[in-house]
Design a protein around this motif. Structure first.
Motif, mmCIF file in Angstrom:
data_model
loop_
_atom_site.group_PDB
_atom_site.id
_atom_site.type_symbol
_atom_site.label_atom_id
_atom_site.label_comp_id
_atom_site.label_asym_id
_atom_site.label_seq_id
_atom_site.Cartn_x
_atom_site.Cartn_y
_atom_site.Cartn_z
ATOM 1 N N GLN A 1 0.820 -1.201 0.000
ATOM 2 C CA GLN A 1 0.000 0.000 0.000
ATOM 3 C C GLN A 1 0.857 1.255 0.000
ATOM 4 O OE1 GLN A 1 -2.750 0.268 3.247
ATOM 5 N NE2 GLN A 1 -3.696 2.137 2.471
ATOM 6 N N VAL A 2 1.605 1.462 1.082
ATOM 7 C CA VAL A 2 2.515 2.591 1.153
ATOM 8 C C VAL A 2 3.838 2.201 0.502
ATOM 9 C CG1 VAL A 2 3.825 4.111 2.677
ATOM 10 C CG2 VAL A 2 1.445 3.566 3.198
ATOM 11 N N ARG A 3 4.311 3.049 -0.377
ATOM 12 C CA ARG A 3 5.579 2.832 -1.050
ATOM 13 C C ARG A 3 6.595 3.847 -0.563
ATOM 14 N NH1 ARG A 3 1.526 2.442 -4.572
ATOM 15 N NH2 ARG A 3 1.817 4.609 -5.275
ATOM 16 N N LEU A 4 7.781 3.368 -0.252
ATOM 17 C CA LEU A 4 8.851 4.201 0.259
ATOM 18 C C LEU A 4 10.082 4.011 -0.612
ATOM 19 C CD1 LEU A 4 8.486 3.276 4.041
ATOM 20 C CD2 LEU A 4 7.522 5.278 2.892
ATOM 21 N N VAL A 5 10.674 5.105 -1.032
ATOM 22 C CA VAL A 5 11.852 5.064 -1.884
ATOM 23 C C VAL A 5 12.933 5.929 -1.265
ATOM 24 C CG1 VAL A 5 12.798 5.473 -4.169
ATOM 25 C CG2 VAL A 5 10.446 4.682 -3.926
ATOM 26 N N GLU A 6 14.029 5.283 -0.862
ATOM 27 C CA GLU A 6 15.152 5.998 -0.274
ATOM 28 C C GLU A 6 16.127 6.452 -1.355
ATOM 29 O OE1 GLU A 6 14.441 2.442 2.659
ATOM 30 O OE2 GLU A 6 14.418 2.775 0.488
ATOM 31 N N SER A 7 16.833 7.519 -1.049
ATOM 32 C CA SER A 7 17.888 7.998 -1.923
ATOM 33 C C SER A 7 18.882 8.802 -1.088
ATOM 34 C CB SER A 7 17.332 8.856 -3.061
ATOM 35 O OG SER A 7 16.688 10.016 -2.560
ATOM 36 N N GLY A 8 20.030 9.069 -1.670
ATOM 37 C CA GLY A 8 21.016 9.925 -1.034
ATOM 38 C C GLY A 8 22.218 9.222 -0.453
ATOM 39 N N GLY A 9 22.223 7.902 -0.474
ATOM 40 C CA GLY A 9 23.362 7.181 0.042
ATOM 41 C C GLY A 9 24.563 7.303 -0.877
ATOM 42 N N GLY A 10 25.692 6.834 -0.379
ATOM 43 C CA GLY A 10 26.905 6.884 -1.163
ATOM 44 C C GLY A 10 28.128 6.668 -0.311
ATOM 45 N N LEU A 11 29.262 6.957 -0.895
ATOM 46 C CA LEU A 11 30.551 6.824 -0.229
ATOM 47 C C LEU A 11 31.005 8.184 0.273
ATOM 48 C CD1 LEU A 11 33.126 5.187 0.468
ATOM 49 C CD2 LEU A 11 33.938 5.733 -1.841
ATOM 50 N N VAL A 12 31.389 8.235 1.533
ATOM 51 C CA VAL A 12 31.832 9.479 2.137
ATOM 52 C C VAL A 12 32.988 9.190 3.082
ATOM 53 C CG1 VAL A 12 30.183 9.333 4.050
ATOM 54 C CG2 VAL A 12 31.051 11.575 3.320
ATOM 55 N N GLN A 13 33.874 10.151 3.219
ATOM 56 C CA GLN A 13 34.998 10.001 4.134
ATOM 57 C C GLN A 13 34.563 10.233 5.572
ATOM 58 O OE1 GLN A 13 38.048 12.692 2.732
ATOM 59 N NE2 GLN A 13 38.879 11.156 1.339
ATOM 60 N N PRO A 14 35.287 9.652 6.520
ATOM 61 C CA PRO A 14 34.985 9.946 7.920
ATOM 62 C C PRO A 14 34.979 11.448 8.181
ATOM 63 C CG PRO A 14 36.520 8.135 7.779
ATOM 64 C CD PRO A 14 36.376 8.679 6.381
ATOM 65 N N GLY A 15 33.997 11.874 8.953
ATOM 66 C CA GLY A 15 33.820 13.288 9.216
ATOM 67 C C GLY A 15 32.940 13.998 8.222
ATOM 68 N N GLY A 16 32.595 13.334 7.139
ATOM 69 C CA GLY A 16 31.769 13.931 6.116
ATOM 70 C C GLY A 16 30.292 13.861 6.442
ATOM 71 N N SER A 17 29.485 14.315 5.493
ATOM 72 C CA SER A 17 28.044 14.398 5.682
ATOM 73 C C SER A 17 27.301 13.831 4.489
ATOM 74 C CB SER A 17 27.605 15.852 5.881
ATOM 75 O OG SER A 17 28.181 16.426 7.038
ATOM 76 N N LEU A 18 26.123 13.317 4.753
ATOM 77 C CA LEU A 18 25.181 12.885 3.739
ATOM 78 C C LEU A 18 23.782 13.211 4.217
ATOM 79 C CD1 LEU A 18 26.407 9.314 2.688
ATOM 80 C CD2 LEU A 18 26.419 11.350 1.247
ATOM 81 N N ARG A 19 22.895 13.430 3.273
ATOM 82 C CA ARG A 19 21.491 13.570 3.593
ATOM 83 C C ARG A 19 20.698 12.522 2.839
ATOM 84 N NH1 ARG A 19 17.010 18.307 2.447
ATOM 85 N NH2 ARG A 19 17.304 17.484 0.321
#
Length: 121
Positions: A1-19
């Motif tokens: 019924q409810v569909r959820l789609v994630e995005s925004g992942g990836g490779l980042v160095q320690p101390g970095g940021s992702l949303r």
């Protein structure tokens, strides 16, 4: 019924940021409590952060002060801002939508497909 789609992942160095973003469809978004879980290889899935339909939040101790969960009901989207990332944050991150209707004893639980977050130098 409810569909959820994630995005925004990836490779980042320690101390970095992702949303991370989770776009929801097929339900009345503002009625659902939302959460982010993560699962690393060989480990159990764990709750990272949650935000209720009333926008109260909770965080795992391991991410407090570094991660922020938020929601935009107008966009049917929940976010996870991840700062000061550590190698131990490496996991597949899953979006979760949950609706508990206490008066009818009904619980609805939905999951996205996951997005990989890798923190490595």
């Amino acid at each position: 019924q409810v569909r959820l789609v994630e995005s925004g992942g990836g490779l980042v160095q320690p101390g970095g940021s992702l949303r991370l973003s989770c776009a929801a469809s097929g339900g009345i978004f503002r009625f659902y409590d939302m959460a982010w879980y993560r699962q690393a290889p060989g480990k159990q899935r764990e709750l990272v952060a949650s935000i209720t339909k009333g926008s109260s939040t909770n965080y795992a101790d391991s991410v407090k002060g570094r991660f922020t969960i938020s929601r935009d009901n107008a966009k049917n989207t929940v976010y996870l801002q991840m700062n000061s990332l550590k190698p131990e944050d490496t996991a597949v991150y899953y979006c979760n939508a949950r609706r508990v209707v206490l008066t009818t004893s009904h619980e609805y639980d939905y999951w996205g497909q996951g997005t990989q977050v890798t923190v490595s130098s």
